[in-house]
Motif scaffolding. Structure first.
Motif, PDB file in Angstrom:
ATOM      1  N   LEU A 135     -10.470 -42.509 -18.372  1.00 60.24           N
ATOM      2  CA  LEU A 135     -10.026 -41.337 -17.626  1.00 60.24           C
ATOM      3  C   LEU A 135     -10.300 -40.030 -18.360  1.00 60.24           C
ATOM      4  N   ASP A 136     -10.077 -40.027 -19.669  1.00 68.64           N
ATOM      5  CA  ASP A 136     -10.085 -38.755 -20.391  1.00 68.64           C
ATOM      6  C   ASP A 136     -10.039 -39.025 -21.889  1.00 68.64           C
ATOM      7  N   PHE A 137     -10.131 -37.950 -22.655  1.00 66.32           N
ATOM      8  CA  PHE A 137      -9.826 -37.954 -24.082  1.00 66.32           C
ATOM      9  C   PHE A 137      -8.677 -36.977 -24.259  1.00 66.32           C
ATOM     10  N   ASP A 138      -7.657 -37.373 -25.008  1.00 67.18           N
ATOM     11  CA  ASP A 138      -6.527 -36.466 -25.204  1.00 67.18           C
ATOM     12  C   ASP A 138      -6.841 -35.468 -26.325  1.00 67.18           C
ATOM     13  N   PRO A 139      -5.959 -34.514 -26.573  1.00 70.37           N
ATOM     14  CA  PRO A 139      -6.234 -33.497 -27.602  1.00 70.37           C
ATOM     15  C   PRO A 139      -6.457 -34.062 -29.001  1.00 70.37           C
ATOM     16  N   LEU A 140      -5.993 -35.280 -29.246  1.00 74.12           N
ATOM     17  CA  LEU A 140      -6.207 -35.914 -30.549  1.00 74.12           C
ATOM     18  C   LEU A 140      -7.521 -36.686 -30.600  1.00 74.12           C
ATOM     19  N   GLY A 141      -8.242 -36.724 -29.471  1.00 76.54           N
ATOM     20  CA  GLY A 141      -9.519 -37.431 -29.421  1.00 76.54           C
ATOM     21  C   GLY A 141      -9.401 -38.883 -29.010  1.00 76.54           C
ATOM     22  N   ARG A 142      -8.191 -39.318 -28.674  1.00 76.45           N
ATOM     23  CA  ARG A 142      -8.021 -40.707 -28.245  1.00 76.45           C
ATOM     24  C   ARG A 142      -8.570 -40.877 -26.838  1.00 76.45           C
ATOM     25  N   ILE A 143      -9.182 -42.033 -26.576  1.00 74.60           N
ATOM     26  CA  ILE A 143      -9.657 -42.320 -25.227  1.00 74.60           C
ATOM     27  C   ILE A 143      -8.479 -42.808 -24.397  1.00 74.60           C
ATOM     28  N   ILE A 144      -8.381 -42.293 -23.179  1.00 73.92           N
ATOM     29  CA  ILE A 144      -7.315 -42.664 -22.248  1.00 73.92           C
ATOM     30  C   ILE A 144      -7.942 -43.528 -21.170  1.00 73.92           C
ATOM     31  N   ILE A 145      -7.414 -44.745 -21.016  1.00 77.01           N
ATOM     32  CA  ILE A 145      -7.949 -45.631 -19.983  1.00 77.01           C
ATOM     33  C   ILE A 145      -6.827 -46.088 -19.055  1.00 77.01           C
ATOM     34  N   GLU A 146      -7.218 -46.326 -17.808  1.00 76.96           N
ATOM     35  CA  GLU A 146      -6.306 -46.857 -16.796  1.00 76.96           C
ATOM     36  C   GLU A 146      -6.573 -48.342 -16.662  1.00 76.96           C
ATOM     37  N   THR A 147      -5.563 -49.141 -16.931  1.00 72.05           N
ATOM     38  CA  THR A 147      -5.683 -50.597 -16.833  1.00 72.05           C
ATOM     39  C   THR A 147      -4.757 -51.099 -15.733  1.00 72.05           C
ATOM     40  N   ASP A 148      -4.793 -52.384 -15.491  1.00 67.37           N
ATOM     41  CA  ASP A 148      -3.869 -52.990 -14.530  1.00 67.37           C
ATOM     42  C   ASP A 148      -2.424 -52.834 -14.996  1.00 67.37           C
ATOM     43  N   ASP A 149      -2.225 -52.684 -16.301  1.00 69.65           N
ATOM     44  CA  ASP A 149      -0.880 -52.555 -16.866  1.00 69.65           C
ATOM     45  C   ASP A 149      -0.433 -51.107 -17.018  1.00 69.65           C
ATOM     46  N   GLY A 150      -1.276 -50.155 -16.640  1.00 75.49           N
ATOM     47  CA  GLY A 150      -0.914 -48.748 -16.745  1.00 75.49           C
ATOM     48  C   GLY A 150      -1.919 -47.951 -17.555  1.00 75.49           C
ATOM     49  N   ILE A 151      -1.519 -46.747 -17.938  1.00 75.89           N
ATOM     50  CA  ILE A 151      -2.374 -45.840 -18.694  1.00 75.89           C
ATOM     51  C   ILE A 151      -2.149 -46.077 -20.184  1.00 75.89           C
ATOM     52  N   LEU A 152      -3.247 -46.271 -20.923  1.00 74.78           N
ATOM     53  CA  LEU A 152      -3.167 -46.536 -22.356  1.00 74.78           C
ATOM     54  C   LEU A 152      -4.073 -45.580 -23.118  1.00 74.78           C
ATOM     55  N   ALA A 153      -3.691 -45.274 -24.360  1.00 76.62           N
ATOM     56  CA  ALA A 153      -4.494 -44.415 -25.239  1.00 76.62           C
ATOM     57  C   ALA A 153      -4.889 -45.219 -26.470  1.00 76.62           C
ATOM     58  N   PHE A 154      -6.146 -45.063 -26.901  1.00 69.34           N
ATOM     59  CA  PHE A 154      -6.646 -45.779 -28.074  1.00 69.34           C
ATOM     60  C   PHE A 154      -7.285 -44.795 -29.044  1.00 69.34           C
ATOM     61  N   ASN A 155      -6.929 -44.936 -30.311  1.00 68.15           N
ATOM     62  CA  ASN A 155      -7.551 -44.082 -31.318  1.00 68.15           C
ATOM     63  C   ASN A 155      -8.517 -44.850 -32.197  1.00 68.15           C
ATOM     64  N   SER A 156      -8.648 -46.144 -31.960  1.00 66.53           N
ATOM     65  CA  SER A 156      -9.642 -46.916 -32.699  1.00 66.53           C
ATOM     66  C   SER A 156     -10.038 -48.134 -31.878  1.00 66.53           C
ATOM     67  N   GLY A 157     -11.171 -48.694 -32.221  1.00 68.49           N
ATOM     68  CA  GLY A 157     -11.705 -49.841 -31.510  1.00 68.49           C
ATOM     69  C   GLY A 157     -13.086 -49.525 -30.981  1.00 68.49           C
ATOM     70  N   ASP A 158     -13.846 -50.551 -30.673  1.00 72.26           N
ATOM     71  CA  ASP A 158     -15.173 -50.378 -30.102  1.00 72.26           C
ATOM     72  C   ASP A 158     -15.049 -50.228 -28.593  1.00 72.26           C
TER      73      ASP A 158
END
Length: 85
Positions: free
Chosen positions: A57-80
């Motif tokens: 969906l987006d990148f937040d101000p900290l640079g984390r990727i924001i994704i929409e999953t079946d379980d809701g909206i999640l933010a990740f700051n690491s991972g491939d």
């Protein structure tokens, strides 16, 4: 000579850091980053502790990727991140 070169480089890096640390510049950099992103709006898989699939969906101000999953909206700051067709 090395010390002079190191001092010049560090001074330039400090100036760049100071410039990039302002809110206005940070916002401009984030907007450019988002425009150049190849994943926003697409289905992705985040490979972290487990594989999590969702729509980027987006990148937040900290640079984390924001994704929409079946379980809701999640933010990740690491991972491939990989695209899914």
């Amino acid at each position: 000579k090395r010390e002079e070169a190191a001092a010049i480089i560090l001074n330039e890096l400090e100036a760049c850091y100071d410039m990039c640390s302002t809110d206005r510049t940070h916002n401009m950099l984030m907007e450019e980053y988002k425009k150049l992103s190849s994943v926003l709006g697409k289905t992705v898989v985040i490979k972290a502790d487990t594989d999590i699939m969702g729509r980027a969906l987006d990148f937040d101000p900290l640079g984390r990727i924001i994704i929409e999953t079946d379980d809701g909206i999640l933010a990740f700051n690491s991972g491939d991140v990989s695209l899914r067709c």
